[in-house]
Design a protein around this motif. Sequence first.
Motif, mmCIF file in Angstrom:
data_model
loop_
_atom_site.group_PDB
_atom_site.id
_atom_site.type_symbol
_atom_site.label_atom_id
_atom_site.label_comp_id
_atom_site.label_asym_id
_atom_site.label_seq_id
_atom_site.Cartn_x
_atom_site.Cartn_y
_atom_site.Cartn_z
ATOM 1 N N THR A 96 47.022 29.887 52.456
ATOM 2 C CA THR A 96 47.904 29.263 53.443
ATOM 3 C C THR A 96 48.900 30.322 53.895
ATOM 4 O OG1 THR A 96 47.694 27.110 52.349
ATOM 5 C CG2 THR A 96 49.511 27.386 53.900
ATOM 6 N N ALA A 97 48.886 30.630 55.181
ATOM 7 C CA ALA A 97 49.739 31.695 55.712
ATOM 8 C C ALA A 97 50.483 31.193 56.935
ATOM 9 C CB ALA A 97 48.902 32.917 56.070
ATOM 10 N N ASN A 98 51.805 31.209 56.869
ATOM 11 C CA ASN A 98 52.656 30.755 57.963
ATOM 12 C C ASN A 98 53.632 31.850 58.349
ATOM 13 O OD1 ASN A 98 51.761 27.934 58.103
ATOM 14 N ND2 ASN A 98 52.713 27.735 56.092
ATOM 15 N N SER A 99 53.833 32.029 59.643
ATOM 16 C CA SER A 99 54.885 32.941 60.072
ATOM 17 C C SER A 99 56.244 32.399 59.651
ATOM 18 C CB SER A 99 54.862 33.111 61.590
ATOM 19 O OG SER A 99 55.358 31.942 62.230
ATOM 20 N N GLY A 100 57.227 33.290 59.626
ATOM 21 C CA GLY A 100 58.588 32.829 59.450
ATOM 22 C C GLY A 100 59.039 32.054 60.673
ATOM 23 N N ALA A 101 60.017 31.176 60.509
ATOM 24 C CA ALA A 101 60.512 30.377 61.632
ATOM 25 C C ALA A 101 61.323 31.244 62.589
ATOM 26 C CB ALA A 101 61.368 29.225 61.114
ATOM 27 N N GLY A 102 61.308 30.866 63.871
ATOM 28 C CA GLY A 102 62.114 31.576 64.850
ATOM 29 C C GLY A 102 61.632 31.335 66.256
ATOM 30 N N ASN A 103 62.395 31.857 67.233
ATOM 31 C CA ASN A 103 61.949 31.810 68.619
ATOM 32 C C ASN A 103 60.754 32.726 68.838
ATOM 33 O OD1 ASN A 103 63.929 30.019 69.502
ATOM 34 N ND2 ASN A 103 65.375 31.645 70.004
ATOM 35 N N ALA A 104 60.812 33.917 68.247
ATOM 36 C CA ALA A 104 59.763 34.920 68.387
ATOM 37 C C ALA A 104 59.197 35.213 67.009
ATOM 38 C CB ALA A 104 60.330 36.193 69.010
ATOM 39 N N THR A 105 57.895 34.968 66.833
ATOM 40 C CA THR A 105 57.336 35.111 65.493
ATOM 41 C C THR A 105 55.986 35.810 65.533
ATOM 42 O OG1 THR A 105 56.126 33.004 65.489
ATOM 43 C CG2 THR A 105 58.437 32.942 64.818
ATOM 44 N N GLY A 106 55.626 36.326 64.379
ATOM 45 C CA GLY A 106 54.315 36.904 64.202
ATOM 46 C C GLY A 106 53.258 35.826 64.048
ATOM 47 N N ALA A 107 52.041 36.293 63.798
ATOM 48 C CA ALA A 107 50.919 35.387 63.584
ATOM 49 C C ALA A 107 50.974 34.796 62.187
ATOM 50 C CB ALA A 107 49.614 36.151 63.776
ATOM 51 N N GLY A 137 56.369 30.093 66.115
ATOM 52 C CA GLY A 137 57.282 30.520 67.177
ATOM 53 C C GLY A 137 57.492 29.451 68.229
ATOM 54 N N THR A 138 58.754 29.169 68.534
ATOM 55 C CA THR A 138 59.062 28.084 69.468
ATOM 56 C C THR A 138 59.157 28.558 70.910
ATOM 57 O OG1 THR A 138 61.423 28.388 69.008
ATOM 58 C CG2 THR A 138 60.237 26.714 67.718
ATOM 59 N N GLN A 139 59.326 29.862 71.156
ATOM 60 C CA GLN A 139 59.368 30.379 72.521
ATOM 61 C C GLN A 139 58.217 31.334 72.792
ATOM 62 O OE1 GLN A 139 63.172 31.889 73.752
ATOM 63 N NE2 GLN A 139 64.235 29.965 73.359
ATOM 64 N N LEU A 140 58.040 32.337 71.950
ATOM 65 C CA LEU A 140 56.887 33.220 72.078
ATOM 66 C C LEU A 140 56.285 33.386 70.689
ATOM 67 C CD1 LEU A 140 57.986 36.837 71.943
ATOM 68 C CD2 LEU A 140 59.609 35.303 73.016
ATOM 69 N N GLY A 141 55.315 32.554 70.427
ATOM 70 C CA GLY A 141 54.700 32.528 69.114
ATOM 71 C C GLY A 141 53.510 33.460 69.031
ATOM 72 N N ASN A 168 41.474 26.729 59.570
ATOM 73 C CA ASN A 168 42.348 25.975 60.476
ATOM 74 C C ASN A 168 43.429 26.921 60.974
ATOM 75 O OD1 ASN A 168 41.554 22.931 60.247
ATOM 76 N ND2 ASN A 168 41.546 23.697 58.141
ATOM 77 N N ALA A 169 43.467 27.164 62.281
ATOM 78 C CA ALA A 169 44.398 28.145 62.847
ATOM 79 C C ALA A 169 45.172 27.516 63.997
ATOM 80 C CB ALA A 169 43.631 29.368 63.335
ATOM 81 N N THR A 170 46.492 27.616 63.937
ATOM 82 C CA THR A 170 47.364 27.015 64.949
ATOM 83 C C THR A 170 48.329 28.069 65.475
ATOM 84 O OG1 THR A 170 47.276 24.895 63.777
ATOM 85 C CG2 THR A 170 49.008 25.174 65.429
ATOM 86 N N GLY A 171 48.293 28.327 66.766
ATOM 87 C CA GLY A 171 49.208 29.283 67.366
ATOM 88 C C GLY A 171 50.576 28.686 67.626
ATOM 89 N N GLY A 172 51.580 29.560 67.705
ATOM 90 C CA GLY A 172 52.906 29.145 68.144
ATOM 91 C C GLY A 172 52.931 28.983 69.655
ATOM 92 N N ASN A 173 54.104 28.741 70.224
ATOM 93 C CA ASN A 173 54.225 28.524 71.663
ATOM 94 C C ASN A 173 53.648 29.708 72.433
ATOM 95 O OD1 ASN A 173 55.175 26.988 73.927
ATOM 96 N ND2 ASN A 173 56.782 28.516 74.181
ATOM 97 N N LEU A 174 52.692 29.448 73.301
ATOM 98 C CA LEU A 174 52.001 30.417 74.149
ATOM 99 C C LEU A 174 51.019 31.307 73.397
ATOM 100 C CD1 LEU A 174 54.964 31.549 76.467
ATOM 101 C CD2 LEU A 174 53.274 29.771 76.911
#
Length: 207
Positions: A96-107, A137-141, A168-174
């Motif tokens: 299970t791998a999740n980016s850190g929270a933020g407006n701009a985040t990694g994969a 990522g909530t703005q540029l994920g 199961n793979a889910t992208g951030g915003n955009l």
Amino acid sequence: VVTDGNSLTIYAQSENGGTLNATGMTDDSGNASAGIGGSTSSVDSGSITIHGGIINATGGSTGSNGYGGAGIGGGTSKSANGGNSGTIIIYGGTVTANSGAGNATGAGIGGGAGDNVGGAGSNITIYGGSVTAASTGTQLGGAGIGGGGGNNDGGTGENINIYGGTVNATGGNLGAGIGGGGSSAIDDSSHKSGDGAVTISGGTVTA
């Protein structure tokens, strides 16, 4: 921390034997490391191989309005390009791998975010196991698996291959589920979200 030029291999004596929990860090400049991979000062990741076990990796986070590193892969730079992933190979286990929270985040798995260009998430291969990867990522994920988010250009997701397992793979915003990271300048013709090459020839994949 597994920075460029170094490597980490994780084994388990049984299919889900042993648990590794890894959470990235941040620094005073607003940079964020990956959960497993690039650091705040050396953002590119070395090679990471997982043969089994229960692996929970979360990127570092400077806060919900800041930056987040990749779960597994590149670190995130507040003032430069995001970190590239090294070669990442998963043979089995529960990852299970999740980016850190933020407006701009990694994969979730792949490149870190960048103030300029998101890091590339390249040479990622999954042969089996259960893999859940998400960028928050909530703005540029970033992508769920692939490139990180970038203020100018999203990171590419090159040479991503899935041969088996449950993914199961889910992208951030955009950001893509599997592929390129998002760009906040997506409506500007001089900038783009990341592209990439993805091959799926087995397994059960939801993106």
